[in-house]
Design a protein around this motif. Sequence first.
Motif, mmCIF file in Angstrom:
data_model
loop_
_atom_site.group_PDB
_atom_site.id
_atom_site.type_symbol
_atom_site.label_atom_id
_atom_site.label_comp_id
_atom_site.label_asym_id
_atom_site.label_seq_id
_atom_site.Cartn_x
_atom_site.Cartn_y
_atom_site.Cartn_z
ATOM 1 N N GLU A 127 10.188 10.920 126.597
ATOM 2 C CA GLU A 127 8.889 12.048 126.382
ATOM 3 C C GLU A 127 8.344 11.312 125.037
ATOM 4 O OE1 GLU A 127 11.580 15.563 125.071
ATOM 5 O OE2 GLU A 127 13.105 15.059 126.191
ATOM 6 N N LYS A 128 8.894 10.979 124.012
ATOM 7 C CA LYS A 128 7.793 10.604 122.623
ATOM 8 C C LYS A 128 6.664 9.896 123.855
ATOM 9 C CE LYS A 128 7.441 8.539 118.715
ATOM 10 N NZ LYS A 128 6.100 8.206 118.518
ATOM 11 N N ASN A 129 6.874 8.845 124.071
ATOM 12 C CA ASN A 129 5.557 8.422 124.672
ATOM 13 C C ASN A 129 4.836 9.775 125.671
ATOM 14 O OD1 ASN A 129 7.086 6.255 124.380
ATOM 15 N ND2 ASN A 129 7.653 5.771 126.338
ATOM 16 N N ALA A 130 5.021 10.495 126.777
ATOM 17 C CA ALA A 130 4.281 11.309 127.335
ATOM 18 C C ALA A 130 4.283 12.589 125.675
ATOM 19 C CB ALA A 130 5.167 12.338 127.457
ATOM 20 N N SER A 131 5.123 12.989 124.896
ATOM 21 C CA SER A 131 4.031 13.895 123.334
ATOM 22 C C SER A 131 3.023 13.139 123.345
ATOM 23 C CB SER A 131 5.508 14.050 123.074
ATOM 24 O OG SER A 131 5.053 13.984 121.774
ATOM 25 N N ASP A 132 3.313 11.517 122.970
ATOM 26 C CA ASP A 132 2.387 10.979 121.545
ATOM 27 C C ASP A 132 0.569 10.785 122.812
ATOM 28 O OD1 ASP A 132 3.596 10.258 119.865
ATOM 29 O OD2 ASP A 132 3.891 7.897 120.161
ATOM 30 N N LEU A 133 1.094 10.592 124.621
ATOM 31 C CA LEU A 133 -0.313 10.655 125.062
ATOM 32 C C LEU A 133 -1.336 11.621 124.493
ATOM 33 C CD1 LEU A 133 0.475 8.913 128.530
ATOM 34 C CD2 LEU A 133 -0.332 8.012 126.104
ATOM 35 N N VAL A 134 -0.372 12.788 124.782
ATOM 36 C CA VAL A 134 -0.711 14.432 124.380
ATOM 37 C C VAL A 134 -1.693 13.585 123.296
ATOM 38 C CG1 VAL A 134 -0.691 16.769 124.881
ATOM 39 C CG2 VAL A 134 0.527 15.622 126.299
ATOM 40 N N THR A 135 -0.825 13.827 122.195
ATOM 41 C CA THR A 135 -1.290 13.771 121.245
ATOM 42 C C THR A 135 -2.508 12.909 120.622
ATOM 43 O OG1 THR A 135 0.800 14.358 120.293
ATOM 44 C CG2 THR A 135 -1.088 13.333 117.960
ATOM 45 N N GLU A 136 -2.747 11.789 121.262
ATOM 46 C CA GLU A 136 -3.748 10.729 121.096
ATOM 47 C C GLU A 136 -5.035 11.553 121.931
ATOM 48 O OE1 GLU A 136 -1.687 7.274 122.480
ATOM 49 O OE2 GLU A 136 -0.923 7.013 120.305
ATOM 50 N N TYR A 137 -4.695 12.096 122.778
ATOM 51 C CA TYR A 137 -6.014 12.230 123.437
ATOM 52 C C TYR A 137 -6.766 13.526 123.263
ATOM 53 C CZ TYR A 137 -8.593 14.176 127.866
ATOM 54 O OH TYR A 137 -9.865 14.250 128.286
ATOM 55 N N ASP A 138 -5.594 14.681 122.219
ATOM 56 C CA ASP A 138 -6.432 14.744 121.666
ATOM 57 C C ASP A 138 -6.979 15.142 120.782
ATOM 58 O OD1 ASP A 138 -5.387 17.297 123.028
ATOM 59 O OD2 ASP A 138 -3.337 17.560 121.974
ATOM 60 N N LEU A 139 -6.564 13.627 119.531
ATOM 61 C CA LEU A 139 -7.539 12.986 118.556
ATOM 62 C C LEU A 139 -8.472 12.583 119.287
ATOM 63 C CD1 LEU A 139 -4.483 11.446 116.446
ATOM 64 C CD2 LEU A 139 -5.922 13.528 115.967
ATOM 65 N N PHE A 140 -8.340 11.979 120.058
ATOM 66 C CA PHE A 140 -9.473 10.523 120.678
ATOM 67 C C PHE A 140 -10.480 11.091 122.001
ATOM 68 C CE2 PHE A 140 -6.397 8.387 117.997
ATOM 69 C CZ PHE A 140 -6.615 7.915 116.776
ATOM 70 N N GLY A 141 -9.802 11.425 122.584
ATOM 71 C CA GLY A 141 -10.061 12.017 124.435
ATOM 72 C C GLY A 141 -11.671 12.734 123.971
ATOM 73 N N SER A 142 -11.903 13.195 122.893
ATOM 74 C CA SER A 142 -13.087 14.334 123.968
ATOM 75 C C SER A 142 -14.654 13.850 123.461
ATOM 76 C CB SER A 142 -13.255 15.572 122.306
ATOM 77 O OG SER A 142 -13.306 14.808 121.508
ATOM 78 N N THR A 143 -14.748 12.038 123.464
ATOM 79 C CA THR A 143 -15.897 11.587 122.523
ATOM 80 C C THR A 143 -15.529 10.957 124.079
ATOM 81 O OG1 THR A 143 -15.294 10.166 121.481
ATOM 82 C CG2 THR A 143 -15.790 12.057 120.173
ATOM 83 N N SER A 144 -17.061 10.347 124.527
ATOM 84 C CA SER A 144 -16.472 9.016 125.753
ATOM 85 C C SER A 144 -15.931 7.584 124.750
ATOM 86 C CB SER A 144 -17.802 9.049 125.612
ATOM 87 O OG SER A 144 -18.775 9.132 125.220
ATOM 88 N N GLN A 145 -16.303 7.502 123.320
ATOM 89 C CA GLN A 145 -16.226 6.702 122.818
ATOM 90 C C GLN A 145 -14.350 6.360 122.659
ATOM 91 O OE1 GLN A 145 -18.274 6.183 119.058
ATOM 92 N NE2 GLN A 145 -19.336 4.437 119.532
ATOM 93 N N GLY A 146 -14.162 7.294 122.380
ATOM 94 C CA GLY A 146 -12.905 7.676 122.456
ATOM 95 C C GLY A 146 -11.357 7.585 123.121
ATOM 96 N N LEU A 147 -12.179 8.302 123.994
ATOM 97 C CA LEU A 147 -11.900 8.285 125.805
ATOM 98 C C LEU A 147 -11.859 6.651 126.137
ATOM 99 C CD1 LEU A 147 -10.690 9.877 127.434
ATOM 100 C CD2 LEU A 147 -12.550 9.939 128.874
ATOM 101 N N PHE A 148 -12.742 5.280 125.922
ATOM 102 C CA PHE A 148 -12.838 4.215 126.194
ATOM 103 C C PHE A 148 -11.813 3.247 125.540
ATOM 104 C CE2 PHE A 148 -14.818 -0.034 125.459
ATOM 105 C CZ PHE A 148 -14.465 -0.218 126.933
ATOM 106 N N MET A 149 -11.586 4.185 124.364
ATOM 107 C CA MET A 149 -10.086 3.134 123.755
ATOM 108 C C MET A 149 -9.030 2.989 123.509
ATOM 109 S SD MET A 149 -9.687 3.740 119.391
ATOM 110 C CE MET A 149 -8.756 5.551 120.339
ATOM 111 N N LEU A 150 -8.912 4.634 124.616
ATOM 112 C CA LEU A 150 -7.495 5.257 124.811
ATOM 113 C C LEU A 150 -7.208 4.789 125.839
ATOM 114 C CD1 LEU A 150 -5.597 6.911 123.498
ATOM 115 C CD2 LEU A 150 -6.430 8.990 124.235
ATOM 116 N N ASP A 151 -8.066 4.214 127.184
ATOM 117 C CA ASP A 151 -8.060 3.810 128.440
ATOM 118 C C ASP A 151 -7.888 2.099 127.865
ATOM 119 O OD1 ASP A 151 -7.951 3.795 131.311
ATOM 120 O OD2 ASP A 151 -9.907 2.861 130.565
#
Length: 162
Positions: A131-155
């Motif tokens: 649950e923690k891992n899944a919740s963290d993924l949502v949080t990280e996406y909200d923080l970084f996923g809106s820019t292509s650089q952030g998305l690249f870093m997360l990927d």
Amino acid sequence: MISRKLSEKLNEQINKEIYSAYLYQDISNYYAVKGLKGFSKWFAIQSGEELDHARKINGYLLDEGITPVLGAIAAPDSRFEDLKAPLVAAYEHEKFITSSINDIFRAADDEGDYRTKRFLGWFIDEQAEEEKNASDLVTEYDLFGSTSQGLFMLDSKLGERK
Ligand code: FEO
């Protein structure tokens, strides 16, 4: 000896774990098609872990002298509206799995089935982590996923999962 009611619940849990594997493979496929190899790898590994969970329960029933009854696995719904939607779906699914494990534990507790309670202890700990891992993924996406650089870093980060 496990009661009929508990063995039925454990059988259903095998099905839910295999469905989880199916769902996560579906999400992995979605991200693969989108070109997000790290996200895809992360969910492919998670899919494999879910099959391990199913095998663990299957093995427990066998050890208890019960033949597992394997039911049909439902098809996952792969129509995700955007890149975030699978992450939210995964988090919601893990919460559902936690409640399902808790329900079996409660039934084992009601029956005084200490061995099954002990067996389920591993799953209770595992669900806290998942649950923690899944919740963290949502949080990280909200923080970084809106820019292509952030998305690249997360990927890239998710692609490091072993
Ligand atoms: Fe096996 Fe992700 O619960």
